[in-house]
Design an enzyme around this catalytic site. Structure first.
Site, PDB file in Angstrom:
ATOM      1  N   GLN A  62       4.750   9.249   6.927  1.00 22.38           N
ATOM      2  CA  GLN A  62       3.863  10.177   6.214  1.00 22.38           C
ATOM      3  C   GLN A  62       4.356  11.606   6.390  1.00 22.38           C
ATOM      4  OE1 GLN A  62       0.010   9.166   7.795  1.00 22.38           O
ATOM      5  NE2 GLN A  62      -0.146   7.309   6.555  1.00 22.38           N
ATOM      6  N   SER A  81       7.331   9.163  11.811  1.00 15.25           N
ATOM      7  CA  SER A  81       6.197   9.003  10.904  1.00 15.25           C
ATOM      8  C   SER A  81       6.665   9.152   9.464  1.00 15.25           C
ATOM      9  CB  SER A  81       5.124  10.059  11.204  1.00 15.25           C
ATOM     10  OG  SER A  81       4.274  10.207  10.076  1.00 15.25           O
ATOM     11  N   ARG A 100      -8.280  12.479  12.492  1.00 15.07           N
ATOM     12  CA  ARG A 100      -6.841  12.206  12.657  1.00 15.07           C
ATOM     13  C   ARG A 100      -6.013  13.501  12.634  1.00 15.07           C
ATOM     14  NH1 ARG A 100      -5.207   7.190   9.085  1.00 15.07           N
ATOM     15  NH2 ARG A 100      -3.418   7.296  10.489  1.00 15.07           N
ATOM     16  N   ASP A 123       1.869  -1.050  11.911  1.00 15.11           N
ATOM     17  CA  ASP A 123       0.563  -1.511  11.428  1.00 15.11           C
ATOM     18  C   ASP A 123       0.268  -2.959  11.834  1.00 15.11           C
ATOM     19  OD1 ASP A 123       0.111   0.974  10.279  1.00 15.11           O
ATOM     20  OD2 ASP A 123       0.935   0.383   8.337  1.00 15.11           O
ATOM     21  N   ARG A 181       2.922   5.906  -3.236  1.00 15.11           N
ATOM     22  CA  ARG A 181       4.076   6.704  -3.678  1.00 15.11           C
ATOM     23  C   ARG A 181       4.256   6.610  -5.189  1.00 15.11           C
ATOM     24  NH1 ARG A 181       4.340   5.699   1.452  1.00 15.11           N
ATOM     25  NH2 ARG A 181       5.664   6.814   2.943  1.00 15.11           N
ATOM     26  N   LYS A 204       0.832  -1.207   0.000  1.00 17.83           N
ATOM     27  CA  LYS A 204       0.000   0.000   0.000  1.00 17.83           C
ATOM     28  C   LYS A 204       0.872   1.265   0.000  1.00 17.83           C
ATOM     29  CE  LYS A 204      -2.917   0.874   3.578  1.00 17.83           C
ATOM     30  NZ  LYS A 204      -2.741   2.263   4.062  1.00 17.83           N
ATOM     31  N   SER A 205       1.872   1.298   0.856  1.00 19.18           N
ATOM     32  CA  SER A 205       2.729   2.495   0.938  1.00 19.18           C
ATOM     33  C   SER A 205       3.442   2.751  -0.387  1.00 19.18           C
ATOM     34  CB  SER A 205       3.790   2.317   2.029  1.00 19.18           C
ATOM     35  OG  SER A 205       3.191   2.323   3.290  1.00 19.18           O
TER      36      SER A 205
HETATM   37  C1  S3P Z   1       2.478   4.906   6.080  1.00 18.96           C
HETATM   38  C2  S3P Z   1       3.123   5.180   7.245  1.00 18.96           C
HETATM   39  C3  S3P Z   1       2.656   4.715   8.566  1.00 18.96           C
HETATM   40  C4  S3P Z   1       1.584   3.637   8.463  1.00 18.96           C
HETATM   41  C5  S3P Z   1       0.587   3.909   7.402  1.00 18.96           C
HETATM   42  C6  S3P Z   1       1.253   4.100   6.038  1.00 18.96           C
HETATM   43  C7  S3P Z   1       3.071   5.411   4.822  1.00 18.96           C
HETATM   44  O1  S3P Z   1       2.155   5.802   9.272  1.00 18.96           O
HETATM   45  O2  S3P Z   1       0.930   3.467   9.700  1.00 18.96           O
HETATM   46  O3  S3P Z   1      -0.317   2.809   7.315  1.00 18.96           O
HETATM   47  O4  S3P Z   1       2.709   4.924   3.735  1.00 18.96           O
HETATM   48  O5  S3P Z   1       3.913   6.320   4.886  1.00 18.96           O
HETATM   49  P1  S3P Z   1       3.139   6.877   9.945  1.00 18.96           P
HETATM   50  O6  S3P Z   1       3.202   8.044   9.072  1.00 18.96           O
HETATM   51  O7  S3P Z   1       2.535   7.143  11.274  1.00 18.96           O
HETATM   52  O8  S3P Z   1       4.499   6.246  10.019  1.00 18.96           O
END
Ligand code: S3P
Length: 451
Positions: free
Chosen positions: A188, A186, A141, A335, A41, A36-37
């Protein structure tokens, strides 16, 4: 946008889903959908780049479709079609040096925190005004963690001082580079700042308290943007030109964690999950299971771009022992804490997940939800400050008639489903359909693996 519907559309689920025990142990070879990540991207970076990128193995899920819809609204041209294996493949033509266009209306990021947070970084260097919103969960969030550094760089957010979506961002063509100490690990947050930094003037550096996933640092160079990455530090120098690239997305280790943990808990199982990303910042759950005594091993088989890729072999392990998961390792399994907590519930002794405060601000408050679900099972779990403690019971017997609430959170829905799938009695999971966020065919895949 052209994104064709799935040929075999995923199963629909009602408000309550009865999850029956699997007909036998899990065996053979499993494949899980694209990461997914990395999929987010690939779609977003391709949209930012000049030219046409070719993407394969992209996860077809609600979250990734949120990113595809968003970049389309901002002027990129995605042309991705569902493949026989259920993944998305095709092209994305980016806006490149022209920048994103002013969208006609608000961009709905659905349930996807990654879409909303990465887009904030994408928009920051351009003279556009974009309203970002999302579903009820996403509107709860925290966004200050992203807006704070981007405001330092020169982006504006309205209403001023608001912590949550909906927020309206106005970018700035004169974005300033920053040197930023992130208050939490994080990916993100790191990615939003780096993406803004690609078009800011100067070198943007971000330091983090623990290593978060590094897909951005690995993928940006594929799109022609050099990054400097060291332990807990990443930087990029702008303004840089992003150019189209070809990306193949490996399988998602976070999805793989479910069949892996199911095999560990279901007597007689022996399973291989093929073709998953083995990025060390994602495979903390494997290292934790090893420390618990699990019969598990990874096999590195090469790279997809710069991403290490390989297989995970796992077998039923009758006796597991509790362990302590240090705070520094939490980001590498963030996760997977719900499903690891379920495994810990069957281990001998106490398992302690140190400093899991980030779980409180995921799709739901996962810390509270884990404790609530384990209590239904008769397992003692508690918060100790920001730590999660689970007192395991190797002789745990699941009572009949349990009803778990997923709280609309995909990872909780799959975690509680494992109780029914690997046990002797069915369980009910409320709002199971939310698995479509990351793993739409989860239940079919699990049933197919039972021999
Ligand atoms: C993600 C980072 C994680 C993760 C999320 C996806 C990403 O969150 O929990 O499901 O794709 O960068 P954080 O930004 O809190 O690390």
């Amino acid at each position: 946008m052209s994104t064709s519907p799935a040929p075999g559309a995923p199963r629909a689920f009602g408000p309550e889903t009865l999850i029956e025990p699997l007909c036998g142990p899990l065996a053979g070879e499993a494949r899980v959908p694209g990461d997914k990540s990395i999929s987010h991207r690939a779609v977003i970076f391709a949209a930012m780049a000049e030219g046409t990128s070719r993407l394969t193995g992209v996860l077809d899920s609600q979250d990734v479709r949120s990113s595809i819809g968003a970049v389309h609204a901002l002027g990129a041209a995605p042309d991705l079609a569902v493949q026989p294996d259920g993944s998305l493949a095709g092209t994305v033509t980016g806006w490149g040096a022209a920048g994103p266009r002013q969208p006609a209306g608000p961009i709905d990021c659905g349930n996807s925190g990654t879409t909303a947070r990465l887009l904030m970084g994408v928009v920051a260097p351009w003279p556009v005004t974009v309203e970002l919103t999302g579903d009820e969960s996403l509107q709860r969030r925290p966004m200050r963690r992203i807006t704070a550094p981007l405001m330092k760089m020169g982006a504006r957010f309205e209403p001023a001082g608001r912590e949550t979506l909906p927020l309206t961002e106005t970018g700035s063509a004169a974005l300033r580079a920053i040197d930023y100490d992130a208050p939490m690990a994080s990916a993100q947050l790191k990615t939003a700042v780096l993406l803004a930094g690609v078009f800011a003037h100067g070198t943007t550096t971000l330091r983090e308290p623990a290593p978060s996933r590094n897909h951005t640092e690995l993928m940006l160079p594929e799109f022609g943007v050099p990054t400097t990455a060291a332990a807990r530090l990443a930087s990029v120098t702008g303004p840089a030109a992003m150019t189209a690239a070809d990306v193949t997305v490996p399988g998602d280790p976070s999805s793989a964690a479910f069949p892996v943990c199911a095999a560990l808990m279901r007597p007689g199982s022996r399973l291989t999950v093929e073709n998953v990303s083995l990025a060390p910042a994602r495979t903390g759950f494997v290292r934790t299971l090893e420390r618990m005594g699990a019969d598990i091993a990874v096999r590195h088989e090469g790279q997809e771009g710069k991403e290490p890729r390989g297989a995970i072999d796992v077998a039923y392990t009758p006796v597991l022992r509790g362990c302590e998961v240090p705070a520094q390792h939490i980001a590498s399994l963030v996760d997977e804490v719900p499903v690891l907590a379920l495994v810990a519930a069957r281990a001998r002794g106490v398992t302690v997940f140190k400093d899991v405060s980030e779980l409180r601000v995921k799709e739901t408050d996962r810390l509270a939800a884990i404790i609530e679900g384990l209590a239904l099972l008769g397992v003692e779990a508690w918060e100790d400050g920001d730590d999660l403690c689970v007192e395991g019971d190797p002789a745990l017997e699941v009572p009949a008639g349990l009803v778990f609430d997923s709280r609309g959170d995909h990872r909780l829905a799959m975690t509680w489903a494992l109780v029914g799938l690997t046990g002797q009695v069915p369980v009910t999971v409320r709002d199971f359909g939310c698995v479509a966020v990351s793993y739409p065919n989860f239940l079919d895949d699990m049933e197919r693996l039972a021999k």
